[in-house]
Write a protein that holds these residues in place. Structure first.
Motif, PDB file in Angstrom:
ATOM      1  N   ASP A  56       0.809  -1.219   0.000  1.00  0.00           N
ATOM      2  CA  ASP A  56       0.000   0.000   0.000  1.00  0.00           C
ATOM      3  C   ASP A  56       0.842   1.268   0.000  1.00  0.00           C
ATOM      4  O   ASP A  56       0.743   2.077  -0.918  1.00  0.00           O
ATOM      5  CB  ASP A  56      -0.937  -0.021   1.218  1.00  0.00           C
ATOM      6  N   ALA A  57       1.638   1.472   1.051  1.00  0.00           N
ATOM      7  CA  ALA A  57       2.353   2.741   1.205  1.00  0.00           C
ATOM      8  C   ALA A  57       3.659   2.513   1.959  1.00  0.00           C
ATOM      9  O   ALA A  57       3.851   1.479   2.602  1.00  0.00           O
ATOM     10  CB  ALA A  57       1.483   3.744   1.965  1.00  0.00           C
ATOM     11  N   GLY A  64       1.461   7.268  12.768  1.00  0.00           N
ATOM     12  CA  GLY A  64       0.396   8.226  13.048  1.00  0.00           C
ATOM     13  C   GLY A  64      -0.943   7.848  12.423  1.00  0.00           C
ATOM     14  O   GLY A  64      -1.930   8.552  12.614  1.00  0.00           O
ATOM     15  N   SER A  65      -0.990   6.733  11.702  1.00  0.00           N
ATOM     16  CA  SER A  65      -2.253   6.326  11.071  1.00  0.00           C
ATOM     17  C   SER A  65      -3.242   5.833  12.130  1.00  0.00           C
ATOM     18  O   SER A  65      -2.858   5.321  13.172  1.00  0.00           O
ATOM     19  CB  SER A  65      -2.007   5.237  10.016  1.00  0.00           C
ATOM     20  N   ASN A  66      -4.525   6.032  11.844  1.00  0.00           N
ATOM     21  CA  ASN A  66      -5.608   5.574  12.716  1.00  0.00           C
ATOM     22  C   ASN A  66      -6.130   4.240  12.207  1.00  0.00           C
ATOM     23  O   ASN A  66      -6.396   4.095  11.020  1.00  0.00           O
ATOM     24  CB  ASN A  66      -6.776   6.572  12.708  1.00  0.00           C
ATOM     25  N   TRP A  67      -6.297   3.292  13.128  1.00  0.00           N
ATOM     26  CA  TRP A  67      -6.838   1.978  12.807  1.00  0.00           C
ATOM     27  C   TRP A  67      -8.094   1.765  13.634  1.00  0.00           C
ATOM     28  O   TRP A  67      -8.061   1.922  14.854  1.00  0.00           O
ATOM     29  CB  TRP A  67      -5.817   0.890  13.128  1.00  0.00           C
ATOM     30  N   TYR A  78      -8.144   1.500   8.132  1.00  0.00           N
ATOM     31  CA  TYR A  78      -7.052   2.336   8.614  1.00  0.00           C
ATOM     32  C   TYR A  78      -7.004   3.561   7.730  1.00  0.00           C
ATOM     33  O   TYR A  78      -7.383   3.536   6.558  1.00  0.00           O
ATOM     34  CB  TYR A  78      -5.719   1.604   8.728  1.00  0.00           C
ATOM     35  N   THR A  79      -6.579   4.663   8.320  1.00  0.00           N
ATOM     36  CA  THR A  79      -6.566   5.942   7.632  1.00  0.00           C
ATOM     37  C   THR A  79      -5.163   6.506   7.661  1.00  0.00           C
ATOM     38  O   THR A  79      -4.573   6.667   8.732  1.00  0.00           O
ATOM     39  CB  THR A  79      -7.538   6.933   8.296  1.00  0.00           C
ATOM     40  N   ILE A  80      -4.640   6.803   6.482  1.00  0.00           N
ATOM     41  CA  ILE A  80      -3.318   7.399   6.338  1.00  0.00           C
ATOM     42  C   ILE A  80      -3.505   8.871   6.006  1.00  0.00           C
ATOM     43  O   ILE A  80      -4.315   9.229   5.143  1.00  0.00           O
ATOM     44  CB  ILE A  80      -2.509   6.690   5.232  1.00  0.00           C
ATOM     45  N   GLY A  89      -5.925   8.655   2.957  1.00  0.00           N
ATOM     46  CA  GLY A  89      -7.298   8.202   2.841  1.00  0.00           C
ATOM     47  C   GLY A  89      -7.561   6.941   3.628  1.00  0.00           C
ATOM     48  O   GLY A  89      -6.681   6.400   4.301  1.00  0.00           O
ATOM     49  N   ASP A  90      -8.808   6.491   3.528  1.00  0.00           N
ATOM     50  CA  ASP A  90      -9.254   5.296   4.237  1.00  0.00           C
ATOM     51  C   ASP A  90      -9.000   4.050   3.398  1.00  0.00           C
ATOM     52  O   ASP A  90      -9.212   4.047   2.189  1.00  0.00           O
ATOM     53  CB  ASP A  90     -10.762   5.364   4.526  1.00  0.00           C
ATOM     54  N   ARG A  91      -8.587   2.981   4.098  1.00  0.00           N
ATOM     55  CA  ARG A  91      -8.477   1.650   3.512  1.00  0.00           C
ATOM     56  C   ARG A  91      -9.354   0.748   4.357  1.00  0.00           C
ATOM     57  O   ARG A  91      -9.153   0.647   5.566  1.00  0.00           O
ATOM     58  CB  ARG A  91      -7.043   1.118   3.563  1.00  0.00           C
TER      59      ARG A  91
END
Length: 160
Positions: A56-57, A64-67, A78-80, A89-91
């Motif tokens: 993905d990335a 710092g991503s939100n899961w 999860y949101t990067i 964005g959201d995955r």
């Protein structure tokens, strides 16, 4: 009569084989909610590493991503955050906890889904070892090969 007994035997076997163990259920409950991935690091090898995680990335994009894990239907995301290095964005994911045999650790497994909960990668998924899990902290690990040497990626989370 014999057909009924065989039928109920098969149903009972299917139900028992699909049930979630007590340990997995407890870990699912602890996982439920929102987590911040504070740090991605590498162990079991020397040098500087950078990698693309989950196809993905870059690893730095995940810090710092939100899961978010929803345990009632096993979905989440999860949101990067967007940046010059990261496609933000959201995955969306479908996740579960897998109990391994006695001497092994449990694993978090997930695969990518779309907003309508449909599989988008043909069943391709990921498994991370649950190294440490409490109500406020979580450490996940994955073993990978780099030039024939094992490198462990360590993901450290805190609960939001």
């Amino acid at each position: 009569m014999k057909k009924s007994i065989v039928f109920f035997g098969v149903v009972a076997l299917l139900i028992s084989s699909c049930s979630v163990s007590k340990v997995a259920r407890e870990k699912r409950n602890l996982l439920s909610g929102t987590w911040i991935l504070e740090d991605v690091s590498y162990e079991n090898n020397t040098g500087n590493f950078s990698s693309i995680l989950f196809n993905d990335a870059k690893d730095i994009c995940f810090e710092g991503s939100n899961w978010f894990f929803r345990d009632n239907n096993s979905t989440g995301r999860y949101t990067i955050a967007p940046s010059s290095l990261c496609n933000g964005g959201d995955r969306y994911i479908r996740w579960s906890v897998v109990d391994r045999e006695e001497n092994y650790t449990s694993q978090l497994q997930f695969k990518f889904i779309d907003e309508k909960n449909k599989d988008i990668d043909g069943g391709l998924g990921y498994r991370l070892n649950i190294d440490y899990l409490t109500a406020t902290e979580m450490t996940l690990k994955s073993n990978n090969q780099v030039d024939g040497e094992q490198v462990t990626i360590v993901y450290k989370f805190t609960k939001k």
